[in-house]
Design an enzyme around this catalytic site. Sequence first.
Site, PDB file in Angstrom:
ATOM      1  N   ASN A 220     -58.068   1.473 -98.485  1.00  0.00           N
ATOM      2  CA  ASN A 220     -58.739   0.670 -99.527  1.00  0.00           C
ATOM      3  C   ASN A 220     -59.395  -0.215 -98.841  1.00  0.00           C
ATOM      4  O   ASN A 220     -61.023  -0.090 -99.165  1.00  0.00           O
ATOM      5  CB  ASN A 220     -59.487   1.647-100.483  1.00  0.00           C
ATOM      6  CG  ASN A 220     -58.349   3.287-100.832  1.00  0.00           C
ATOM      7  OD1 ASN A 220     -60.256   3.705-100.845  1.00  0.00           O
ATOM      8  ND2 ASN A 220     -57.011   3.775-101.534  1.00  0.00           N
TER       9      ASN A 220
ATOM     10  N   GLY B 213     -62.369  13.388-101.168  1.00  0.00           N
ATOM     11  CA  GLY B 213     -61.514  12.243-102.100  1.00  0.00           C
ATOM     12  C   GLY B 213     -60.722  12.581-103.154  1.00  0.00           C
ATOM     13  O   GLY B 213     -60.378  13.714-103.114  1.00  0.00           O
TER      14      GLY B 213
ATOM     15  N   SER C  86     -63.326   8.868-102.796  1.00  0.00           N
ATOM     16  CA  SER C  86     -63.839   9.115-101.222  1.00  0.00           C
ATOM     17  C   SER C  86     -64.363   9.161-100.441  1.00  0.00           C
ATOM     18  O   SER C  86     -64.722   8.409 -99.626  1.00  0.00           O
ATOM     19  CB  SER C  86     -62.205   8.334-100.216  1.00  0.00           C
ATOM     20  OG  SER C  86     -61.265   7.544-100.321  1.00  0.00           O
TER      21      SER C  86
ATOM     22  N   PHE D 212     -50.470   1.953-107.646  1.00  0.00           N
ATOM     23  CA  PHE D 212     -49.999   3.004-108.116  1.00  0.00           C
ATOM     24  C   PHE D 212     -48.408   3.159-107.279  1.00  0.00           C
ATOM     25  O   PHE D 212     -48.578   4.633-107.421  1.00  0.00           O
ATOM     26  CB  PHE D 212     -50.704   3.612-107.583  1.00  0.00           C
ATOM     27  CG  PHE D 212     -52.397   3.624-107.913  1.00  0.00           C
ATOM     28  CD1 PHE D 212     -52.481   3.295-109.412  1.00  0.00           C
ATOM     29  CD2 PHE D 212     -53.316   3.189-106.938  1.00  0.00           C
ATOM     30  CE1 PHE D 212     -53.970   3.378-110.180  1.00  0.00           C
ATOM     31  CE2 PHE D 212     -54.729   2.792-107.717  1.00  0.00           C
ATOM     32  CZ  PHE D 212     -54.977   2.703-109.411  1.00  0.00           C
ATOM     33  N   ALA D 213     -47.797   2.867-107.124  1.00  0.00           N
ATOM     34  CA  ALA D 213     -46.394   2.867-106.660  1.00  0.00           C
ATOM     35  C   ALA D 213     -45.481   3.855-107.679  1.00  0.00           C
ATOM     36  O   ALA D 213     -45.014   4.253-107.364  1.00  0.00           O
ATOM     37  CB  ALA D 213     -45.360   1.670-106.410  1.00  0.00           C
TER      38      ALA D 213
END
Length: 404
Positions: A189, A330, A90, A148-149
């Site tokens: 995001n 990030g 990030s 992304f659970a």
Amino acid sequence: MSATLIAALAGGLAFATAASAAPAVPAPLAAPAPDMDGVTAALNAAMANGAPGAMARFTGPDGVRTRTAGVRDRVSGEAMDTRARFRIGSVSKTFSSVVLLQLVDEGRLELDAPVNRYLPGLLPDDRITVRHLLTHRSGLADYTEAMFAKTVPGFEAVRNRVFTYQELVDLSLTEPRTTEHGVAYKYSNANFVVVGMLIEKATGTSVAKQYEQRIIKPLKLRHTSYVHPETRIKGAHVRGYLHPDEEGAPLVDSTEQTVSWAQTAGAVISDPADLNTFTTALMRGKLLSPRMLDAMTTVTPTDTAQTRFYGLGLRRYDLSCGTRVYGHTGTVQGFYTYAFATRDGRRALSAMANTSNRGAANTALGGTLEAAFCGKKTAPAASSTKVQRALPTLPAEADLPERR
């Protein structure tokens, strides 16, 4: 007694001689020397919490100082190297913000205009503005929460997948809004996916080309690139290792991936020297006009401790010694990154640990900021005015959902 009298008389004569001179202005307090032992301790702490290796690079008036720990490749055993490239996650958001704010300065976009003015019908609310995206106040859900659970299965499902911007926005819009526009900070995001769409709509060219023309070439960032959707990191690089959710499960080498699930929210590759150059140049006004830099660095709190803040694609951390640093954190599978500089651009730090889904390692890596910018801790003393204030130890901010 006689020596004191002579000194007093001499002082009086000097004052009489220079009576017409302007009063002396006190010299600014010198910045504390970086505590590089403290930086090393933070890198070792990141390793103790699951990172195969870690590194940091500090630049200041006295030059460059680097520290490394552990390995950049678990198979070959190659030592961590500050000349190696890695995925910055990030921190890419600050790159994207710089490009967009340059477009605002050129009159191609307006910060307070509705996003739908430029991308008709994209968002369900015409009141969501460009500024809301950059400040994470749009209310757009972060699609990575569901993606992304389950950390490793979620990653493997998208490791080699190539998304369009629209597909990622659609994933966000299937989730409920997190807040009304402009009401509260809620990191997502999805906001910076839309920023990428705005950049390409306003310029008619790819984001990769805009990064290259506006940031990479002017600053001569020779090890920085946006290679989406290519999966490889060219040249000497660090390998990233993802922790599964299950305790004791083996690390997953996550180095090769498209990062298409993030794109302009997190797909840039760089190295410590380039990140120092970028944050320093940004704070010194080499990338934005004074008006845009002021807008970017105008921040609001993101935590109840009032030590962390967010501007326009830019974080501000207030450290224990009173120093304020600007930059971004990030997270991308296998990598944690910190890239920050002081507001005058005189000091900068970049740090990386080659793991993720291990919050304690990320928090430990954040300790490099205190050590580098505040120096060695000062013991309390009644006569001292430089005693560092105690701050609560806060967990690292999450740029990506993690389960451990």
